[in-house]
Enzyme design. Structure first.
Site: not given
Ligand code: PBG
Length: 331
Positions: A195, A248, A274, A313
């Site tokens: 990450k 990520k 996001s 998403y």
């Protein structure tokens, strides 16, 4: 063989031949759908920088999870915002906490929906860091004890998979030992192994109110310049018991995805975060791009690079589009 005998365009002539030679296909089953559940809302509340995404109360988050499941998406990844935050993120461990309640609510539905929970303190601390702060920095070993307790409380509520996203050292092992000690040996761990300390998380931090109040996350999240270090993180997490590893964000890190896919032997999840979602929405709203084509191109590229699981998403939209195009072919 060379031109003129060799003509690659022969295999691009029609939709049928293109389908025949297509190397990568998206399926609804590839996706996990991230959902926000909040103690601060009583009705679904839109997140301004993420058009189409809401903060949900418990009942509505379960309804949204079920809607996605019925579209063919196997599971959801839950993030929670408590009513009250404090310095040590106490609410994260409460058996009556927002995520714990949401897990129970989803599990009470008559469906096999897979529930994955985010294990991290940043949504619960008043300073916004992912752990307990001592002398201006996040204290690793004190934090992993809390994370292990948080994971146990999620498993106790019924979570199928826990997903530690904090990037502390040794947390996968600590979570595994704690789960096993409490009889949750069949609860899986999806580790956010690589990450990165990224500017793509902005809208998420708005959604859960977790922007750090001081400093940044560079002492725990990875430097975007590194890839060998990602291989090391993945190896450590697998040795500590990770069942699934993750990279990520997605788009700026597809080389990392490809490297990890070749060198490790567990499923690889990739988080289309996001900020990546917001960029697509803004581009579409301004007329600069077609939303459906842009989204499918991006997600196909993530899968082509080596993702086995895509956290996005866009998941329900994509599942709907895939269903439509299958319907047209069969009909
Ligand atoms: C941390 C966490 C973050 C995201 C998921 N888990 C953000 C951060 O490090 O601040 C970001 C997800 C996204 O941007 O969609 N618990």
């Amino acid at each position: 063989m060379r031109f003129p005998e060799s003509r690659p365009r022969r295999l691009r002539k029609s939709d049928a031949v293109r389908r025949l030679v297509r190397e990568t296909r998206l399926h609804a089953g590839d996706f996990l759908y991230p959902l926000f559940v909040s103690e601060r809302v009583t009705v679904p509340e839109p997140i301004a920088s993420m058009p189409g995404i809401n903060n949900y109360p418990v009942k509505d988050v379960a309804r949204e999870a079920l809607r996605a499941f019925k579209l063919g998406i196997p599971g959801v990844l839950l993030f929670g915002t408590p009513a009250e935050k404090d310095a040590v993120g106490s609410e994260a461990l409460s058996s009556d906490g927002i995520v714990q309640r949401a897990v129970r609510e989803i599990k009470s539905l008559d469906s096999d929906i897979l529930v994955v929970t985010d294990v991290c303190l940043c949504e619960y601390t008043d300073h916004g860091h992912c752990g307990i702060v001592e002398e201006g920095d996040v204290a690793n070993d004190a934090t992993i004890e809390k994370l292990a307790q948080q994971a146990v409380s999620h498993a106790d509520a019924g979570a199928d998979i826990v997903a530690p996203s904090d990037m502390m050292d040794g947390r996968v092992g600590a979570v595994r030992r704690a789960l096993d000690a409490h009889g949750f040996e069949s609860t899986a761990i999806m580790a956010y192994s690589a990450k990165y300390c990224s500017a793509f998380y902005g809208p998420f931090r708005e959604a859960v109110g977790s922007a750090p109040k001081f400093g940044d996350r560079q002492t725990y999240q990875m430097d975007p310049a590194n890839v060998v270090e990602a291989l090391k993180e993945v190896e450590l997490d697998i040795n500590e018991g990770a069942d699934i590893v993750m990279v990520k964000p997605a788009l700026a890190y597809l080389d990392v995805v490809a490297r990890i896919r070749q060198s490790c032997h567990v499923p690889l999840a990739v988080y289309n975060v996001s900020g990546e979602y917001a960029m697509v929405k803004l581009a579409a709203q301004s007329g600069a791009a077609d939303e459906k084509r842009l989204t499918l191109e991006i997600l196909t590229a993530i899968k082509r690079a080596g993702a086995d699981i895509i956290i996005s998403y866009h998941a329900p939209d994509v599942a709907g589009w895939l269903r439509e195009s299958e319907g047209q072919k069969n009909g």
